[in-house]
Design an enzyme around this catalytic site. Structure first.
Site, PDB file in Angstrom:
ATOM      1  N   LYS A 119       0.850  -1.192   0.000  1.00 45.66           N
ATOM      2  CA  LYS A 119       0.000   0.000   0.000  1.00 45.66           C
ATOM      3  C   LYS A 119       0.883   1.239   0.000  1.00 45.66           C
ATOM      4  CE  LYS A 119      -3.787   0.107   2.533  1.00 45.66           C
ATOM      5  NZ  LYS A 119      -4.640   0.005   3.747  1.00 45.66           N
TER       6      LYS A 119
HETATM    7  C1  E4P Z   1      -7.860   1.206   3.880  1.00 41.31           C
HETATM    8  O1  E4P Z   1      -7.015   1.288   2.994  1.00 41.31           O
HETATM    9  C2  E4P Z   1      -7.919   2.227   4.926  1.00 41.31           C
HETATM   10  O2  E4P Z   1      -6.684   2.205   5.578  1.00 41.31           O
HETATM   11  C3  E4P Z   1      -9.024   2.005   5.926  1.00 41.31           C
HETATM   12  O3  E4P Z   1     -10.065   1.267   5.379  1.00 41.31           O
HETATM   13  C4  E4P Z   1      -9.538   3.303   6.513  1.00 41.31           C
HETATM   14  O4  E4P Z   1     -10.686   3.024   7.270  1.00 41.31           O
HETATM   15  P1  E4P Z   1     -11.217   4.031   8.401  1.00 41.31           P
HETATM   16  O5  E4P Z   1     -11.663   5.274   7.710  1.00 41.31           O
HETATM   17  O6  E4P Z   1     -12.346   3.294   9.028  1.00 41.31           O
HETATM   18  O7  E4P Z   1     -10.069   4.271   9.330  1.00 41.31           O
END
Ligand code: E4P
Length: 226
Positions: free
Chosen positions: A86
């Protein structure tokens, strides 16, 4: 639509995997921080639970593209080839994506709030782009509509799929599923809500009661003469 778990808690992951059709696990630095443990220790444990063929998504921390690339090499060496690196969708991140995609690494472009970020990440070689649906809503914009626009924009890109993230309820996921979004990553409690329904529970209870009236308390089809 593929369904992934957005969590790093091993017991949660085991429980959700045991019930539902799951394609992998995504984490981010904040999720890993909740464990209070060494991130590689946690990620290796997740890999052992989900197996080599499932997707595991883990994020780089560095700010410079060259350092992100080094992190990516180490992460995939340790966590296996089905690891999606990522990378935040900022200029240095796009630079790292262009390099890593040429090297054959799997990339999830993350921290996506706008359709044009998704466009740039796709053109830089990302396999997934991850819009933050609920966080976009919290800005006063529309996370679902933004994600649908990203899907329309990416239509011509052969390789890139959307991995929608940051959900607070089942309806958001249903809307994107119906629109043909490639994947969603969802926290365990929201995955449970995809199927939790008092009417379903009542229907199943009624069937059991009626069968027991017919055959006796605690009886199932196993106990009946054939
Ligand atoms: C995924 O890539 C994100 O890191 C994650 O889903 C963010 O989720 P949140 O907004 O619930 O923290």
């Amino acid at each position: 639509m593929k369904l992934l778990i957005d969590d790093a808690d091993i017991e949660n992951i085991k429980r959700i995997y045991s019930y539902y059709p799951i394609d992998g696990v995504t984490t981010n630095p904040s999720i890993l921080a909740q464990s209070g443990r060494n991130p590689y220790e946690v990620l290796k444990e997740i890999r052992a639970v989900i197996g080599d063929n499932a997707e595991l998504h883990a994020q780089v921390i560095s700010e410079k593209a060259e350092d992100m690339i080094e992190e990516a090499h180490k992460m995939v060496d340790i966590l296996g080839k089905n690891t999606y690196v990522k990378i935040p969708t900022v200029p240095e991140g796009l630079k790292a994506m262009k390099h890593l995609s040429k090297e054959g690494y799997k990339i999830t472009a993350t921290a996506i709030y706008t359709p044009m970020q998704a466009y740039l990440a796709a053109r830089s070689g990302a396999d997934y782009v991850a819009p933050y649906v609920n966080r976009i809503d919290n800005l006063g914009a529309n996370g679902i509509e933004s994600t649908k626009m990203m899907q329309d924009i990416l239509d011509g890109e052969q390789k890139t799929q959307i991995l929608a993230a940051s959900f607070k309820n089942a309806n958001q996921i249903q809307e994107l599923c119906a629109y043909g979004i490639g994947a969603a990553t969802v926290a365990p409690d929201v995955i449970d809500n995809l199927i939790k329904n008092a009417c379903v529970t009542a229907a199943v209870k009624d069937f059991t009661r009626d069968f027991e009236t017919l055959c006796g308390k605690g009886k199932t089809m196993l106990d009946c003469d054939a």
